[in-house]
Design a protein around this motif. Sequence first.
Motif, PDB file in Angstrom:
ATOM      1  N   TYR A 120       0.867  -1.177   0.000  1.00 21.29           N
ATOM      2  CA  TYR A 120       0.000   0.000   0.000  1.00 21.29           C
ATOM      3  C   TYR A 120       0.905   1.230   0.000  1.00 21.29           C
ATOM      4  CZ  TYR A 120      -3.716   3.188   1.420  1.00 21.29           C
ATOM      5  OH  TYR A 120      -4.626   4.200   1.466  1.00 21.29           O
ATOM      6  N   PRO A 121       0.578   2.255  -0.791  1.00 16.29           N
ATOM      7  CA  PRO A 121       1.494   3.395  -0.906  1.00 16.29           C
ATOM      8  C   PRO A 121       1.694   4.143   0.414  1.00 16.29           C
ATOM      9  CG  PRO A 121      -0.169   3.435  -2.650  1.00 16.29           C
ATOM     10  CD  PRO A 121      -0.596   2.390  -1.673  1.00 16.29           C
ATOM     11  N   ILE A 122       2.917   4.497   0.688  1.00 14.91           N
ATOM     12  CA  ILE A 122       3.234   5.436   1.771  1.00 14.91           C
ATOM     13  C   ILE A 122       4.662   5.941   1.529  1.00 14.91           C
ATOM     14  CG2 ILE A 122       3.950   3.585   3.365  1.00 14.91           C
ATOM     15  CD1 ILE A 122       3.010   5.410   5.693  1.00 14.91           C
ATOM     16  N   THR A 123       4.844   7.216   1.701  1.00 17.31           N
ATOM     17  CA  THR A 123       6.153   7.851   1.555  1.00 17.31           C
ATOM     18  C   THR A 123       6.961   7.621   2.834  1.00 17.31           C
ATOM     19  OG1 THR A 123       5.042   9.530   0.250  1.00 17.31           O
ATOM     20  CG2 THR A 123       7.269  10.081   1.025  1.00 17.31           C
ATOM     21  N   PRO A 124       8.233   7.379   2.799  1.00 12.61           N
ATOM     22  CA  PRO A 124       9.162   7.437   1.658  1.00 12.61           C
ATOM     23  C   PRO A 124       9.597   6.078   1.113  1.00 12.61           C
ATOM     24  CG  PRO A 124      10.374   7.598   3.702  1.00 12.61           C
ATOM     25  CD  PRO A 124       8.968   7.254   4.071  1.00 12.61           C
ATOM     26  N   GLN A 125       8.666   5.204   0.791  1.00 10.93           N
ATOM     27  CA  GLN A 125       9.057   3.887   0.250  1.00 10.93           C
ATOM     28  C   GLN A 125       8.270   3.542  -1.001  1.00 10.93           C
ATOM     29  OE1 GLN A 125       6.965   0.576   0.644  1.00 10.93           O
ATOM     30  NE2 GLN A 125       5.501   2.275   0.485  1.00 10.93           N
ATOM     31  N   ASN A 126       7.590   4.523  -1.606  1.00  8.08           N
ATOM     32  CA  ASN A 126       6.728   4.221  -2.763  1.00  8.08           C
ATOM     33  C   ASN A 126       7.480   3.609  -3.934  1.00  8.08           C
ATOM     34  OD1 ASN A 126       4.235   5.098  -1.681  1.00  8.08           O
ATOM     35  ND2 ASN A 126       4.991   7.196  -1.842  1.00  8.08           N
ATOM     36  N   GLU A 127       8.788   3.857  -4.000  1.00  3.87           N
ATOM     37  CA  GLU A 127       9.553   3.299  -5.121  1.00  3.87           C
ATOM     38  C   GLU A 127       9.644   1.780  -5.043  1.00  3.87           C
ATOM     39  OE1 GLU A 127      10.379   5.749  -3.163  1.00  3.87           O
ATOM     40  OE2 GLU A 127      10.969   7.503  -4.340  1.00  3.87           O
ATOM     41  N   ILE A 128       9.420   1.192  -3.858  1.00  2.00           N
ATOM     42  CA  ILE A 128       9.446  -0.284  -3.784  1.00  2.00           C
ATOM     43  C   ILE A 128       8.217  -0.853  -4.514  1.00  2.00           C
ATOM     44  CG2 ILE A 128       9.532  -2.339  -2.311  1.00  2.00           C
ATOM     45  CD1 ILE A 128      10.966  -0.651  -0.187  1.00  2.00           C
ATOM     46  N   PRO A 129       6.976  -0.494  -4.099  1.00  2.00           N
ATOM     47  CA  PRO A 129       5.822  -1.008  -4.864  1.00  2.00           C
ATOM     48  C   PRO A 129       5.846  -0.606  -6.337  1.00  2.00           C
ATOM     49  CG  PRO A 129       5.118   0.567  -3.169  1.00  2.00           C
ATOM     50  CD  PRO A 129       6.535   0.218  -2.888  1.00  2.00           C
ATOM     51  N   GLU A 130       6.316   0.599  -6.621  1.00  3.86           N
ATOM     52  CA  GLU A 130       6.355   1.018  -8.026  1.00  3.86           C
ATOM     53  C   GLU A 130       7.329   0.163  -8.830  1.00  3.86           C
ATOM     54  OE1 GLU A 130       5.107   5.678  -7.149  1.00  3.86           O
ATOM     55  OE2 GLU A 130       7.194   5.177  -7.566  1.00  3.86           O
ATOM     56  N   TYR A 131       8.474  -0.122  -8.231  1.00  2.00           N
ATOM     57  CA  TYR A 131       9.457  -0.975  -8.910  1.00  2.00           C
ATOM     58  C   TYR A 131       8.874  -2.369  -9.130  1.00  2.00           C
ATOM     59  CZ  TYR A 131      13.917  -3.151 -10.097  1.00  2.00           C
ATOM     60  OH  TYR A 131      14.921  -3.819 -10.748  1.00  2.00           O
ATOM     61  N   MET A 132       8.213  -2.900  -8.088  1.00  2.00           N
ATOM     62  CA  MET A 132       7.665  -4.259  -8.183  1.00  2.00           C
ATOM     63  C   MET A 132       6.513  -4.325  -9.183  1.00  2.00           C
ATOM     64  SD  MET A 132       9.716  -5.833  -6.371  1.00  2.00           S
ATOM     65  CE  MET A 132       9.410  -7.403  -5.556  1.00  2.00           C
ATOM     66  N   ALA A 133       5.722  -3.253  -9.258  1.00  2.00           N
ATOM     67  CA  ALA A 133       4.599  -3.242 -10.209  1.00  2.00           C
ATOM     68  C   ALA A 133       5.110  -3.342 -11.638  1.00  2.00           C
ATOM     69  CB  ALA A 133       3.772  -1.975 -10.026  1.00  2.00           C
ATOM     70  N   ALA A 134       6.265  -2.726 -11.896  1.00  2.00           N
ATOM     71  CA  ALA A 134       6.830  -2.775 -13.249  1.00  2.00           C
ATOM     72  C   ALA A 134       7.630  -4.055 -13.480  1.00  2.00           C
ATOM     73  CB  ALA A 134       7.731  -1.558 -13.464  1.00  2.00           C
ATOM     74  N   ARG A 135       8.336  -4.499 -12.465  1.00  2.00           N
ATOM     75  CA  ARG A 135       9.321  -5.582 -12.610  1.00  2.00           C
ATOM     76  C   ARG A 135       8.704  -6.973 -12.505  1.00  2.00           C
ATOM     77  NH1 ARG A 135      12.999  -8.390 -14.085  1.00  2.00           N
ATOM     78  NH2 ARG A 135      15.026  -8.652 -13.067  1.00  2.00           N
ATOM     79  N   LEU A 136       7.751  -7.159 -11.599  1.00  2.43           N
ATOM     80  CA  LEU A 136       7.229  -8.520 -11.375  1.00  2.43           C
ATOM     81  C   LEU A 136       6.603  -9.140 -12.628  1.00  2.43           C
ATOM     82  CD1 LEU A 136       5.914  -8.383  -7.702  1.00  2.43           C
ATOM     83  CD2 LEU A 136       7.506 -10.071  -8.631  1.00  2.43           C
ATOM     84  N   PRO A 137       5.797  -8.379 -13.391  1.00  5.24           N
ATOM     85  CA  PRO A 137       5.231  -9.013 -14.601  1.00  5.24           C
ATOM     86  C   PRO A 137       6.299  -9.493 -15.586  1.00  5.24           C
ATOM     87  CG  PRO A 137       4.074  -6.966 -14.085  1.00  5.24           C
ATOM     88  CD  PRO A 137       5.281  -7.028 -13.176  1.00  5.24           C
ATOM     89  N   GLN A 138       7.477  -8.868 -15.566  1.00  7.04           N
ATOM     90  CA  GLN A 138       8.562  -9.296 -16.478  1.00  7.04           C
ATOM     91  C   GLN A 138       9.087 -10.683 -16.133  1.00  7.04           C
ATOM     92  OE1 GLN A 138      11.534  -6.255 -15.999  1.00  7.04           O
ATOM     93  NE2 GLN A 138      10.307  -4.655 -16.994  1.00  7.04           N
ATOM     94  N   VAL A 139       8.898 -11.092 -14.891  1.00  6.54           N
ATOM     95  CA  VAL A 139       9.425 -12.393 -14.464  1.00  6.54           C
ATOM     96  C   VAL A 139       8.288 -13.358 -14.098  1.00  6.54           C
ATOM     97  CG1 VAL A 139      11.682 -11.517 -13.722  1.00  6.54           C
ATOM     98  CG2 VAL A 139       9.767 -11.490 -12.101  1.00  6.54           C
ATOM     99  N   GLY A 140       7.096 -13.061 -14.585  1.00  9.95           N
ATOM    100  CA  GLY A 140       5.964 -13.952 -14.325  1.00  9.95           C
ATOM    101  C   GLY A 140       5.417 -13.839 -12.915  1.00  9.95           C
ATOM    102  N   GLY A 141       5.704 -12.742 -12.253  1.00 11.46           N
ATOM    103  CA  GLY A 141       5.244 -12.564 -10.882  1.00 11.46           C
ATOM    104  C   GLY A 141       3.952 -11.762 -10.802  1.00 11.46           C
ATOM    105  N   THR A 142       3.515 -11.521  -9.577  1.00  5.43           N
ATOM    106  CA  THR A 142       2.236 -10.848  -9.348  1.00  5.43           C
ATOM    107  C   THR A 142       2.403  -9.693  -8.368  1.00  5.43           C
ATOM    108  OG1 THR A 142       1.044 -12.898  -9.721  1.00  5.43           O
ATOM    109  CG2 THR A 142      -0.143 -11.185  -8.518  1.00  5.43           C
ATOM    110  N   PHE A 143       1.879  -8.554  -8.752  1.00  3.32           N
ATOM    111  CA  PHE A 143       1.861  -7.381  -7.884  1.00  3.32           C
ATOM    112  C   PHE A 143       0.407  -7.063  -7.550  1.00  3.32           C
ATOM    113  CE2 PHE A 143       0.969  -2.860  -7.528  1.00  3.32           C
ATOM    114  CZ  PHE A 143       1.852  -2.451  -6.555  1.00  3.32           C
ATOM    115  N   VAL A 144       0.121  -6.855  -6.281  1.00  6.36           N
ATOM    116  CA  VAL A 144      -1.233  -6.445  -5.888  1.00  6.36           C
ATOM    117  C   VAL A 144      -1.134  -5.186  -5.038  1.00  6.36           C
ATOM    118  CG1 VAL A 144      -3.347  -7.070  -4.641  1.00  6.36           C
ATOM    119  CG2 VAL A 144      -2.090  -8.825  -5.887  1.00  6.36           C
ATOM    120  N   GLN A 145      -1.813  -4.136  -5.465  1.00  8.30           N
ATOM    121  CA  GLN A 145      -1.938  -2.961  -4.590  1.00  8.30           C
ATOM    122  C   GLN A 145      -3.126  -3.192  -3.684  1.00  8.30           C
ATOM    123  OE1 GLN A 145      -1.339   0.974  -6.118  1.00  8.30           O
ATOM    124  NE2 GLN A 145      -2.756   1.876  -4.647  1.00  8.30           N
ATOM    125  N   ALA A 146      -2.844  -3.383  -2.417  1.00  9.32           N
ATOM    126  CA  ALA A 146      -3.883  -3.694  -1.438  1.00  9.32           C
ATOM    127  C   ALA A 146      -4.634  -2.427  -1.043  1.00  9.32           C
ATOM    128  CB  ALA A 146      -3.262  -4.344  -0.210  1.00  9.32           C
TER     129      ALA A 146
END
Lengths: 245, 354
Positions: free
Chosen positions: B27-53
């Motif tokens: 779930y978004p919260i500053t100052p760590q938003n780059e982690i979910p953002e990175y995972m949202a872009a990166r996980l689909p490239q490796v067959g993974g799943t990102f869920v924004q709760a």
Amino acid sequence: MQTVFARPESLATVSTHYCPGCTHGIIHRLVGEILDELGVRERTVGIAPVGCAVLAYNYFNCDMIESSHGRATAVATGVKRARPDLCVFTYQGDGDLASIGMGETIHVANRGEKITVIFVNNAIYGMTGGQMAPTTLPGQVATTCPLGREVETAGWPIRMAELLASLRTPAYITRVAVHTPLHVAKAKQVVRKAFQHQLAGRCFSLIEFLSTCPTNWGMTPLEATRWLEANMIPYYPLGEYKTPE
Amino acid sequence: MAKKLMKGCEAIGEAAIQAGCRLFFGYPITPQNEIPEYMAARLPQVGGTFVQAESELAASNMIYGASAAGCRCLTSSSSPGISLMQEAISYMVGSELPAVIVNIMRAGPGLGGILPSQADYRQAVKGGGHGDYRVLVLCPSSVQEAADLVIDAFDLADRYRNPVLVLGDGLIGQMMEPVEFKPRPPVALPPKDWAANGCKGRKPNIINSLYLVPEVCEQVNHRIAARYQVWEEKETRHSGHNLDSKYDLLLVANGSVARVCQTAIDDLKASGVEVGLFRPISLYPFPIKALREAAARAKNVLVVELNMGQMRDDVDSFLQGRVPVHFYGRQGGMMAAPEEVIEQARAILAGRSN
């Protein structure tokens, strides 16, 4: 000799702690029969709630996870997203699903998670001893509304099936009762459909069961059945509220 | 893989991918938003799943579910969000589930501020939620170390069937440094034969933390606590700076502020003053034995933190009065400067500090 009635393999060979006249046992059995008939017991994961069904992990003969209060559908989301090949169901009461877990409930339905929610609405908190639930009827007495639910201060009981059916995401949302053999037979078809929608990867499915609580309603099982028929069904009409397009 | 300039948060995300994590719930919260953002872009490239709760409550219970199903998964948040995750963390300990949780700390209490802080030290090392439990806490002081510790965290979580918390202050998450992901030899880990992922060919598995029989619940508490004993023997980590010098003063600091201390020590050394730095990397289990050894050679200890002295209390109790323990801290998102540390150090060395 021909076997005409047996315990479903999907139910464990144990006695439950449920009170006499409570319909949890019937609902457990319906889920167990359908898991058997669909042949999915060995790839099913059930999520037990906090509430009367907290010990459901001992009663279903499949892999089970005990959740914290209200978070069963978040836990189910984690399981299903990790392993989409599994059949995942939650089993939750009205306090768990419609009060403390309301946020999780709306969002799991809105995301369209391919899981099945068994929602047991008995209009009261059973396990904790009869407090007011979000589904307690107007005027209904509970230990935390000793003069009966006042809608001016407590609001009106929440109709979960209708509320969830208002979401745009496709889903299968139905309300059933199990207080007569006819209703039980109809409910079984609904349980089958709900799991079939999940297994086909079609949509989220939720079945709201109207249930009795003779112990905390202060009635005999027969009185409770009549009270459900006379009071709950008029406020919570039975039927399909949403089917996938 | 060659060295790459990465933000701490992005390196943490990539480290999880390298560790075989294919599921992220957050779930978004500053100052760590780059982690979910990175995972949202990166996980689909490796067959993974990102869920924004829908909340941190949900995100943390989603990792409870994914972990119960036997899969590596990650969530991350910052201080107020981590408070909401304590429910699921307590349940994961009780149910003996592995999980990796990243806390990129911001200032508190309450909504506090979004700038770097170490104000969640106590919450992290004492357990954090309800019930009698601990999580293994790893604290990086560089982007490279953050990446390395995240990969280690997955192995540790699986080995001990316990959540591992990677505790970074906001600076670690936000700063950019070169980072390299070196191939690692595979680690032998116990099979996840306890997972709830379908009972084909075996008896059903139950993931649960409810024990209504007190004798049984007590046994569970003892079983869980036994692993903390093992951690204290096997899993403590620490580092240091200028510890081979003949120092009178020992600084104790973790995370980004340990880097500040390092600069202060180098400056002091240039002017002929020797000061050592002891940096715990595992905050729980705390490297107590190593701390005592390093402190035994000093006349004074100065703990430097970005909080009101939470680790100071621990250091004080670990040293049992053998050496005077002083404290210098900044709070609210303010960062200690090397000059401030030097001034404190000089005051103590001159006997001007209490």
